[in-house]
Design an enzyme around this catalytic site. Structure first.
Site, PDB file in Angstrom:
ATOM      1  N   SER A   3      -8.951 -80.469 -16.823  1.00  0.00           N
ATOM      2  CA  SER A   3      -8.560 -79.760 -15.603  1.00  0.00           C
ATOM      3  C   SER A   3      -8.702 -80.645 -14.373  1.00  0.00           C
ATOM      4  CB  SER A   3      -9.379 -78.479 -15.455  1.00  0.00           C
ATOM      5  OG  SER A   3     -10.719 -78.707 -15.755  1.00  0.00           O
TER       6      SER A   3
ATOM      7  N   HIS B  12      -1.950 -79.835 -18.741  1.00  0.00           N
ATOM      8  CA  HIS B  12      -2.963 -78.927 -18.188  1.00  0.00           C
ATOM      9  C   HIS B  12      -2.451 -77.493 -18.179  1.00  0.00           C
ATOM     10  CE1 HIS B  12      -5.496 -77.621 -14.475  1.00  0.00           C
ATOM     11  NE2 HIS B  12      -6.090 -77.271 -15.592  1.00  0.00           N
TER      12      HIS B  12
ATOM     13  N   GLU C  59       0.719 -78.096 -15.879  1.00  0.00           N
ATOM     14  CA  GLU C  59       0.824 -79.329 -15.086  1.00  0.00           C
ATOM     15  C   GLU C  59       0.904 -80.482 -16.085  1.00  0.00           C
ATOM     16  OE1 GLU C  59      -1.567 -79.508 -10.963  1.00  0.00           O
ATOM     17  OE2 GLU C  59      -2.893 -79.159 -12.658  1.00  0.00           O
TER      18      GLU C  59
ATOM     19  N   ASN D 284      -6.224 -77.651  -9.357  1.00  0.00           N
ATOM     20  CA  ASN D 284      -7.649 -77.536  -9.023  1.00  0.00           C
ATOM     21  C   ASN D 284      -8.037 -78.208  -7.717  1.00  0.00           C
ATOM     22  OD1 ASN D 284      -8.658 -75.803 -10.995  1.00  0.00           O
ATOM     23  ND2 ASN D 284      -8.373 -77.425 -12.515  1.00  0.00           N
TER      24      ASN D 284
HETATM   25  C1  LIG Z   1      -9.560 -74.053 -14.109  1.00  0.00           C
HETATM   26  C2  LIG Z   1      -8.263 -74.654 -14.419  1.00  0.00           C
HETATM   27  O1  LIG Z   1      -8.221 -75.817 -14.761  1.00  0.00           O
HETATM   28  C3  LIG Z   1      -6.961 -73.989 -14.238  1.00  0.00           C
HETATM   29  C4  LIG Z   1      -6.970 -72.520 -14.424  1.00  0.00           C
HETATM   30  O2  LIG Z   1      -6.687 -72.047 -15.485  1.00  0.00           O
HETATM   31  S1  LIG Z   1      -7.389 -71.635 -13.103  1.00  0.00           S
HETATM   32  C5  LIG Z   1      -7.224 -69.970 -13.615  1.00  0.00           C
HETATM   33  C6  LIG Z   1      -5.794 -69.531 -13.550  1.00  0.00           C
HETATM   34  N1  LIG Z   1      -5.726 -68.159 -13.920  1.00  0.00           N
HETATM   35  C7  LIG Z   1      -5.806 -67.170 -13.016  1.00  0.00           C
HETATM   36  O3  LIG Z   1      -5.857 -67.414 -11.812  1.00  0.00           O
HETATM   37  C8  LIG Z   1      -5.831 -65.789 -13.588  1.00  0.00           C
HETATM   38  C9  LIG Z   1      -5.916 -64.742 -12.528  1.00  0.00           C
HETATM   39  N2  LIG Z   1      -5.930 -63.429 -13.148  1.00  0.00           N
HETATM   40  C10 LIG Z   1      -4.781 -62.830 -13.608  1.00  0.00           C
HETATM   41  O4  LIG Z   1      -3.680 -63.348 -13.477  1.00  0.00           O
HETATM   42  C11 LIG Z   1      -4.940 -61.476 -14.231  1.00  0.00           C
HETATM   43  O5  LIG Z   1      -6.142 -60.897 -13.796  1.00  0.00           O
HETATM   44  C12 LIG Z   1      -4.912 -61.505 -15.806  1.00  0.00           C
HETATM   45  C13 LIG Z   1      -3.544 -62.018 -16.291  1.00  0.00           C
HETATM   46  C14 LIG Z   1      -6.005 -62.398 -16.392  1.00  0.00           C
HETATM   47  C15 LIG Z   1      -5.145 -60.102 -16.329  1.00  0.00           C
HETATM   48  O6  LIG Z   1      -4.151 -59.300 -15.802  1.00  0.00           O
HETATM   49  P1  LIG Z   1      -4.336 -57.709 -15.596  1.00  0.00           P
HETATM   50  O7  LIG Z   1      -3.008 -57.203 -15.181  1.00  0.00           O
HETATM   51  O8  LIG Z   1      -5.521 -57.447 -14.782  1.00  0.00           O
HETATM   52  O9  LIG Z   1      -4.776 -57.235 -16.999  1.00  0.00           O
HETATM   53  P2  LIG Z   1      -4.005 -56.594 -18.198  1.00  0.00           P
HETATM   54  O10 LIG Z   1      -3.017 -55.550 -17.759  1.00  0.00           O
HETATM   55  O11 LIG Z   1      -5.091 -56.199 -19.126  1.00  0.00           O
HETATM   56  O12 LIG Z   1      -3.200 -57.825 -18.806  1.00  0.00           O
HETATM   57  C16 LIG Z   1      -1.876 -58.186 -18.493  1.00  0.00           C
HETATM   58  C17 LIG Z   1      -1.304 -58.879 -19.731  1.00  0.00           C
HETATM   59  O13 LIG Z   1      -2.055 -60.082 -20.001  1.00  0.00           O
HETATM   60  C18 LIG Z   1      -2.630 -60.025 -21.312  1.00  0.00           C
HETATM   61  N3  LIG Z   1      -3.966 -60.646 -21.237  1.00  0.00           N
HETATM   62  C19 LIG Z   1      -4.931 -60.375 -20.331  1.00  0.00           C
HETATM   63  N4  LIG Z   1      -6.008 -61.171 -20.546  1.00  0.00           N
HETATM   64  C20 LIG Z   1      -5.701 -61.958 -21.606  1.00  0.00           C
HETATM   65  C21 LIG Z   1      -6.393 -62.979 -22.295  1.00  0.00           C
HETATM   66  N5  LIG Z   1      -7.628 -63.385 -21.935  1.00  0.00           N
HETATM   67  N6  LIG Z   1      -5.773 -63.560 -23.349  1.00  0.00           N
HETATM   68  C22 LIG Z   1      -4.543 -63.186 -23.729  1.00  0.00           C
HETATM   69  N7  LIG Z   1      -3.820 -62.230 -23.101  1.00  0.00           N
HETATM   70  C23 LIG Z   1      -4.405 -61.620 -22.061  1.00  0.00           C
HETATM   71  C24 LIG Z   1      -2.697 -58.563 -21.658  1.00  0.00           C
HETATM   72  O14 LIG Z   1      -2.666 -58.364 -23.057  1.00  0.00           O
HETATM   73  C25 LIG Z   1      -1.423 -58.028 -20.992  1.00  0.00           C
HETATM   74  O15 LIG Z   1      -0.309 -58.335 -21.836  1.00  0.00           O
HETATM   75  P3  LIG Z   1       1.050 -57.437 -21.855  1.00  0.00           P
HETATM   76  O16 LIG Z   1       1.694 -57.626 -20.513  1.00  0.00           O
HETATM   77  O17 LIG Z   1       1.820 -58.045 -22.977  1.00  0.00           O
HETATM   78  O18 LIG Z   1       0.623 -56.038 -22.091  1.00  0.00           O
HETATM   79  N1  LIG Z   2     -11.610 -72.644 -18.411  1.00  0.00           N
HETATM   80  C1  LIG Z   2     -10.477 -72.822 -17.791  1.00  0.00           C
HETATM   81  O1  LIG Z   2     -10.016 -71.946 -17.033  1.00  0.00           O
HETATM   82  C2  LIG Z   2      -9.705 -74.081 -18.000  1.00  0.00           C
HETATM   83  C3  LIG Z   2     -10.248 -75.165 -18.627  1.00  0.00           C
HETATM   84  N2  LIG Z   2      -9.511 -76.308 -18.808  1.00  0.00           N
HETATM   85  C4  LIG Z   2     -10.074 -77.455 -19.486  1.00  0.00           C
HETATM   86  O2  LIG Z   2     -10.014 -77.218 -20.885  1.00  0.00           O
HETATM   87  C5  LIG Z   2     -11.110 -77.868 -21.543  1.00  0.00           C
HETATM   88  C6  LIG Z   2     -11.863 -76.827 -22.353  1.00  0.00           C
HETATM   89  O3  LIG Z   2     -12.333 -75.792 -21.487  1.00  0.00           O
HETATM   90  P1  LIG Z   2     -12.720 -74.344 -22.063  1.00  0.00           P
HETATM   91  O4  LIG Z   2     -11.863 -74.017 -23.237  1.00  0.00           O
HETATM   92  O5  LIG Z   2     -12.768 -73.454 -20.908  1.00  0.00           O
HETATM   93  O6  LIG Z   2     -14.203 -74.653 -22.565  1.00  0.00           O
HETATM   94  P2  LIG Z   2     -15.055 -73.928 -23.708  1.00  0.00           P
HETATM   95  O7  LIG Z   2     -16.470 -74.239 -23.395  1.00  0.00           O
HETATM   96  O8  LIG Z   2     -14.606 -72.528 -23.880  1.00  0.00           O
HETATM   97  O9  LIG Z   2     -14.597 -74.693 -25.037  1.00  0.00           O
HETATM   98  C7  LIG Z   2     -14.786 -76.046 -25.313  1.00  0.00           C
HETATM   99  C8  LIG Z   2     -14.867 -76.185 -26.821  1.00  0.00           C
HETATM  100  O10 LIG Z   2     -14.817 -77.575 -27.176  1.00  0.00           O
HETATM  101  C9  LIG Z   2     -15.854 -77.818 -28.137  1.00  0.00           C
HETATM  102  N3  LIG Z   2     -16.220 -79.218 -28.153  1.00  0.00           N
HETATM  103  C10 LIG Z   2     -17.135 -79.868 -27.385  1.00  0.00           C
HETATM  104  N4  LIG Z   2     -17.192 -81.159 -27.744  1.00  0.00           N
HETATM  105  C11 LIG Z   2     -16.305 -81.336 -28.765  1.00  0.00           C
HETATM  106  C12 LIG Z   2     -15.924 -82.434 -29.586  1.00  0.00           C
HETATM  107  N5  LIG Z   2     -16.491 -83.632 -29.436  1.00  0.00           N
HETATM  108  N6  LIG Z   2     -14.962 -82.231 -30.538  1.00  0.00           N
HETATM  109  C13 LIG Z   2     -14.394 -81.034 -30.711  1.00  0.00           C
HETATM  110  N7  LIG Z   2     -14.731 -79.946 -29.976  1.00  0.00           N
HETATM  111  C14 LIG Z   2     -15.668 -80.095 -29.012  1.00  0.00           C
HETATM  112  C15 LIG Z   2     -16.961 -76.894 -27.668  1.00  0.00           C
HETATM  113  O11 LIG Z   2     -17.939 -76.745 -28.652  1.00  0.00           O
HETATM  114  P3  LIG Z   2     -19.469 -76.396 -28.161  1.00  0.00           P
HETATM  115  O12 LIG Z   2     -19.451 -74.919 -27.932  1.00  0.00           O
HETATM  116  O13 LIG Z   2     -20.311 -76.829 -29.278  1.00  0.00           O
HETATM  117  O14 LIG Z   2     -19.725 -77.199 -26.912  1.00  0.00           O
HETATM  118  C16 LIG Z   2     -16.173 -75.616 -27.371  1.00  0.00           C
HETATM  119  O15 LIG Z   2     -15.920 -74.864 -28.553  1.00  0.00           O
HETATM  120  C17 LIG Z   2     -11.920 -78.542 -20.431  1.00  0.00           C
HETATM  121  O16 LIG Z   2     -11.501 -79.875 -20.300  1.00  0.00           O
HETATM  122  C18 LIG Z   2     -11.540 -77.730 -19.204  1.00  0.00           C
HETATM  123  O17 LIG Z   2     -11.684 -78.430 -18.004  1.00  0.00           O
HETATM  124  C19 LIG Z   2      -8.210 -76.390 -18.393  1.00  0.00           C
HETATM  125  C20 LIG Z   2      -7.610 -75.313 -17.796  1.00  0.00           C
HETATM  126  C21 LIG Z   2      -8.320 -74.095 -17.497  1.00  0.00           C
END
Ligand SMILES: CC(=O)CC(=O)SCCNC(=O)CCNC(=O)[C@H](O)C(C)(C)COP(=O)(O)OP(=O)(O)OC[C@H]1O[C@@H](n2cnc3c(N)ncnc32)[C@H](O)[C@@H]1OP(=O)(O)O
Ligand SMILES: NC(=O)C1=CN([C@@H]2O[C@H](COP(=O)(O)OP(=O)(O)OC[C@H]3O[C@@H](n4cnc5c(N)ncnc54)[C@H](OP(=O)(O)O)[C@@H]3O)[C@@H](O)[C@H]2O)C=CC1
Length: 281
Positions: A117, A138, A150, A188
């Site tokens: 990320s 990503h 991305e 991010n």
């Molecule tokens: C950190 C990084 O590197 C990058 C990132 O990922 S940053 C995070 C980016 N993501 C966001 O910002 C998410 C923000 N949140 C949302 O968009 C919404 O709250 C959400 C999509 C998670 C849930 O939406 P909601 O409308 O509140 O819930 P809900 O009505 O239960 O779900 C909508 C749909 O998503 C699905 N869904 C919800 N959560 C899910 C999950 N964890 N896994 C799979 N499907 C999921 C539901 O099944 C539903 O599907 P249908 O339309 O087919 O019925």
């Molecule tokens: N969370 C988010 O919203 C997002 C996350 N990402 C990126 O995705 C990646 C995973 O994040 P996320 O899924 O949230 O993290 P989680 O902690 O849910 O999952 C990571 C998994 O990888 C396993 N793991 C650690 N080391 C190894 C290894 N050497 N070989 C194989 N598996 C390993 C972990 O095992 P163990 O439990 O033993 O550590 C765990 O099951 C990160 O790089 C994160 O930055 C990208 C987009 C969004």
């Protein structure tokens, strides 16, 4: 491109494996231990079953999708795949170790992608002898729902590798966006300082966590408040990303909030650990 290996069966890896299998790819889902892969497969089954219940997929299709996913605890399984998507923890040492091993194991043509990320793709690529075949892919969380991927070009990423990954992204129903390799990429770089600022707002006692979330939900129409979103992403991942921005740009505006550090040290990692800013059953 037929066989994809996903490394890490956590929240991102299991989602990536699901959407790839749904698009018809043969998927190998790898994690360190069999129980972690089982947990990931359990999440995939639950997601697909929900689609069957809603009439969006038949039970036969569900079986076919699951049948395309093979469990793995051995990186040697990379010897028979065309693309690896790494989604292990957000830690440079772990990622470079995995990529160096994959470089030894995977066939010459295999593309090595990271779902990192925020970490530099160029540095991950430098751990291999095929930097032209290393790229960032990503995905956003939750992967089955969010449309964006991305695609990050490392310094040496070849144009044809970028093109192949763009095609695969579209084939799995996602929308690719091209990004150059700078800390936090685009998503991010913009999202995480907002989340970090929300944590500072809580830390400084400006408002309660519920009210901070309400402001952004009801005032800006965000689907989740920033503290709920931080819990959803994982507070460890949020901290890793802030540290990458802080170190990568050397700019104090990215300093992680001490409260975020404290929660991560306590093991309060958000939804995945049962407790973060909020408590989860
Ligand atoms: C950190 C990084 O590197 C990058 C990132 O990922 S940053 C995070 C980016 N993501 C966001 O910002 C998410 C923000 N949140 C949302 O968009 C919404 O709250 C959400 C999509 C998670 C849930 O939406 P909601 O409308 O509140 O819930 P809900 O009505 O239960 O779900 C909508 C749909 O998503 C699905 N869904 C919800 N959560 C899910 C999950 N964890 N896994 C799979 N499907 C999921 C539901 O099944 C539903 O599907 P249908 O339309 O087919 O019925
Ligand atoms: N969370 C988010 O919203 C997002 C996350 N990402 C990126 O995705 C990646 C995973 O994040 P996320 O899924 O949230 O993290 P989680 O902690 O849910 O999952 C990571 C998994 O990888 C396993 N793991 C650690 N080391 C190894 C290894 N050497 N070989 C194989 N598996 C390993 C972990 O095992 P163990 O439990 O033993 O550590 C765990 O099951 C990160 O790089 C994160 O930055 C990208 C987009 C969004």
């Amino acid at each position: 491109m037929e066989r994809i290996m996903v490394i890490g069966a956590g929240q991102m890896g299991s989602g990536i494996a699901q959407v790839c299998a749904q698009a018809g790819y043969e998927v190998t889902l790898n994690d360190l231990k069999a129980e972690f892969v089982e947990r990931g497969l359990g999440v995939i089954k639950k997601n697909l079953s929900r689609q069957v219940d809603k009439g969006k997929m038949t039970a036969e299709e569900l079986d076919k999708v699951l049948g395309r996913i093979t469990a793995s605890n051995d990186l040697q399984d990379a010897k028979s795949v065309d693309l690896v998507i790494e989604a292990a923890v957000e830690n440079m040492d772990i990622k470079t170790k995995i990529f160096a091993q994959l470089d030894e194991i995977a066939p010459e043509h295999t593309i090595l992608a990271s779902n990192t990320s925020s970490l530099p793709i160029t540095e991950i690529a430098a751990a291999t002898n095929r930097p032209e075949k290393v790229i960032g892919m990503h995905f956003m969380n939750p992967v089955p729902v969010m449309k964006l991927v991305e695609i990050i070009r490392g310094l040496a990423t070849a144009d044809e590798v970028y093109q192949t990954i763009e095609d695969i992204t579209e084939k799995i129903g996602k929308v690719p966006v091209e990004v150059n390799d700078f800390p936090g990429f685009v998503a991010n770089r913009i999202l995480m300082p907002m989340i970090n600022e929300a944590i500072y707002t809580l830390y400084e006692g400006v408002a309660s966590k519920e009210d901070i979330d309400s402001v952004m939900k009801l005032g800006m129409n965000h689907p989740m408040g920033p503290l709920t979103l931080a819990d959803f992403i994982g507070l460890d991942t949020c901290l890793y990303i802030m540290e990458t921005l802080y170190e990568g740009f050397g700019d104090p505006k990215y300093r992680p909030c001490p409260l975020l550090r404290k929660y991560v040290k306590a093991g309060w990692l958000g939804k995945k650990s049962g407790r973060g800013f909020y408590v989860y059953e």
